[in-house]
Design a protein around this motif. Structure first.
Motif, PDB file in Angstrom:
ATOM      1  N   ARG A  92      62.150  42.020  36.706  1.00  0.00           N
ATOM      2  CA  ARG A  92      62.471  41.034  37.734  1.00  0.00           C
ATOM      3  C   ARG A  92      61.413  41.126  38.828  1.00  0.00           C
ATOM      4  N   ASN A  93      60.916  39.977  39.283  1.00  0.00           N
ATOM      5  CA  ASN A  93      59.837  39.965  40.280  1.00  0.00           C
ATOM      6  C   ASN A  93      58.628  40.753  39.783  1.00  0.00           C
ATOM      7  N   TRP A  94      58.178  40.447  38.562  1.00  0.00           N
ATOM      8  CA  TRP A  94      57.098  41.204  37.930  1.00  0.00           C
ATOM      9  C   TRP A  94      55.801  41.170  38.712  1.00  0.00           C
ATOM     10  N   LEU A  95      55.613  40.157  39.559  1.00  0.00           N
ATOM     11  CA  LEU A  95      54.378  40.082  40.343  1.00  0.00           C
ATOM     12  C   LEU A  95      54.211  41.289  41.272  1.00  0.00           C
ATOM     13  N   LEU A  96      55.341  41.883  41.664  1.00  0.00           N
ATOM     14  CA  LEU A  96      55.282  43.039  42.556  1.00  0.00           C
ATOM     15  C   LEU A  96      54.632  44.250  41.887  1.00  0.00           C
ATOM     16  N   TYR A  97      54.578  44.232  40.547  1.00  0.00           N
ATOM     17  CA  TYR A  97      54.005  45.363  39.823  1.00  0.00           C
ATOM     18  C   TYR A  97      52.499  45.223  39.581  1.00  0.00           C
ATOM     19  N   LEU A  98      51.924  44.104  39.973  1.00  0.00           N
ATOM     20  CA  LEU A  98      50.492  43.885  39.740  1.00  0.00           C
ATOM     21  C   LEU A  98      49.602  44.945  40.394  1.00  0.00           C
ATOM     22  N   PRO A  99      49.923  45.433  41.609  1.00  0.00           N
ATOM     23  CA  PRO A  99      49.101  46.518  42.177  1.00  0.00           C
ATOM     24  C   PRO A  99      49.079  47.760  41.293  1.00  0.00           C
ATOM     25  N   LEU A 100      50.201  48.065  40.633  1.00  0.00           N
ATOM     26  CA  LEU A 100      50.234  49.223  39.741  1.00  0.00           C
ATOM     27  C   LEU A 100      49.341  48.989  38.528  1.00  0.00           C
ATOM     28  N   LEU A 101      49.352  47.765  38.010  1.00  0.00           N
ATOM     29  CA  LEU A 101      48.472  47.426  36.890  1.00  0.00           C
ATOM     30  C   LEU A 101      47.020  47.531  37.312  1.00  0.00           C
ATOM     31  N   LEU A 102      46.707  47.092  38.518  1.00  0.00           N
ATOM     32  CA  LEU A 102      45.336  47.177  39.030  1.00  0.00           C
ATOM     33  C   LEU A 102      44.882  48.628  39.148  1.00  0.00           C
ATOM     34  N   ILE A 103      45.773  49.492  39.584  1.00  0.00           N
ATOM     35  CA  ILE A 103      45.445  50.923  39.694  1.00  0.00           C
ATOM     36  C   ILE A 103      45.130  51.501  38.325  1.00  0.00           C
ATOM     37  N   LEU A 104      45.911  51.138  37.318  1.00  0.00           N
ATOM     38  CA  LEU A 104      45.661  51.616  35.954  1.00  0.00           C
ATOM     39  C   LEU A 104      44.297  51.147  35.455  1.00  0.00           C
ATOM     40  N   ILE A 105      43.956  49.903  35.755  1.00  0.00           N
ATOM     41  CA  ILE A 105      42.660  49.365  35.327  1.00  0.00           C
ATOM     42  C   ILE A 105      41.518  50.121  36.007  1.00  0.00           C
ATOM     43  N   ILE A 106      41.683  50.391  37.291  1.00  0.00           N
ATOM     44  CA  ILE A 106      40.650  51.122  38.037  1.00  0.00           C
ATOM     45  C   ILE A 106      40.476  52.526  37.479  1.00  0.00           C
ATOM     46  N   LEU A 107      41.571  53.176  37.124  1.00  0.00           N
ATOM     47  CA  LEU A 107      41.486  54.520  36.553  1.00  0.00           C
ATOM     48  C   LEU A 107      40.697  54.523  35.248  1.00  0.00           C
ATOM     49  N   CYS A 108      40.761  53.416  34.515  1.00  0.00           N
ATOM     50  CA  CYS A 108      40.024  53.325  33.246  1.00  0.00           C
ATOM     51  C   CYS A 108      38.517  53.314  33.461  1.00  0.00           C
TER      52      CYS A 108
END
Length: 247
Positions: A79-95
């Motif tokens: 629910r409100n999946w857009l709120l999780y986009l910062p977490l996805l961005l952090i995962l991408i940066i870690l890669c």
């Protein structure tokens, strides 16, 4: 949550949280001491302490039927999946740190290891502690759970980690803990948090790692901005054990 348990947490929420944290840290400390004496590898303290903790949590949630009470709600997971986009961005940066060649069996071990850590830490800090403290106030629940989460990472210094690295990790854990607690309260589901925690640790285990000031600073900035955004008033109604709260 049953009335009996609700009353216990409502009457002594601070004591309940202290006991949970002390028991958890004591288990980690004892496991670390055993690993040091036996000269085991760096994953041993976590395995020795987290596996029994996971078993206790699973038994408690199952026997007392508390899974949903502490955030295990599939229907509300995204629910409100857009709120999780910062977490996805952090995962991408870690890669961007790159990855080392790792044998398949080692990858499977780290994946299972990461799932274990993600489940235990999220269940304790964003599941139990946040929900116990919400009746004392949303800010209290968020800040207290995040401080305790960051405090637990100080024990990493016992494994030979430098003071500088430990302080950076504690600050990072504090900011990340605040974001995860905010998401827990806003969306009411712990599943996305366990998934993020698992992937986060897994990427770090199989990645090249090392200190990268640009990447580290970028992640910290993202966390600060996310905290500010999630702190903005909204009209959502979150159902808690003590009733309904507007966040």
């Amino acid at each position: 949550m049953s009335n009996e348990k609700t009353n216990i947490f409502a009457k002594r929420p601070i004591l309940s949280v202290i006991l949970i944290e002390v028991c958890f840290l004591l288990a980690v400390f004892i496991a670390g001491a055993i690993a040091t004496i036996k000269q085991l590898d760096y994953t041993s303290p976590v395995l020795i302490s987290f596996i029994p903790t996971a078993v206790v949590l699973i038994l408690y949630f199952t026997l007392k039927r508390k899974w949903r009470s502490f955030g295990f709600k599939i229907g509300q997971a995204w629910r409100n999946w857009l709120l999780y986009l910062p977490l996805l961005l952090i995962l991408i940066i870690l890669c961007f740190q790159g990855f080392n060649y790792t044998a398949p069996e080692t990858i499977l071990f780290y994946l299972g290891f990461s799932i274990l850590v993600g489940f235990v830490e999220e269940s304790i800090y964003r599941g139990l502690i946040v929900h116990i403290l919400v009746p004392k106030g949303i800010v209290t629940a968020i800040i207290t759970s995040s401080l305790l989460f960051s405090l637990s990472h100080i024990l990493n210094s016992l494994s030979g980690q430098s003071i500088e690295q430990t302080l950076l990790q504690v600050a990072y854990a504090l900011l990340l803990g605040i974001v995860l607690a905010q998401l827990m309260i806003k969306n009411g589901s712990i599943y996305p948090l366990i998934l993020f925690h698992t992937l986060h640790n897994f990427i770090q285990f199989i990645g090249k790692g090392g200190y990268n000031p640009i990447l580290d600073a970028t992640i910290l900035i993202i966390l600060v901005i996310t905290i500010v955004v999630l702190s903005m008033p909204s009209r959502k109604i979150v159902k808690t054990n003590s009733g309904q709260l507007t966040v």
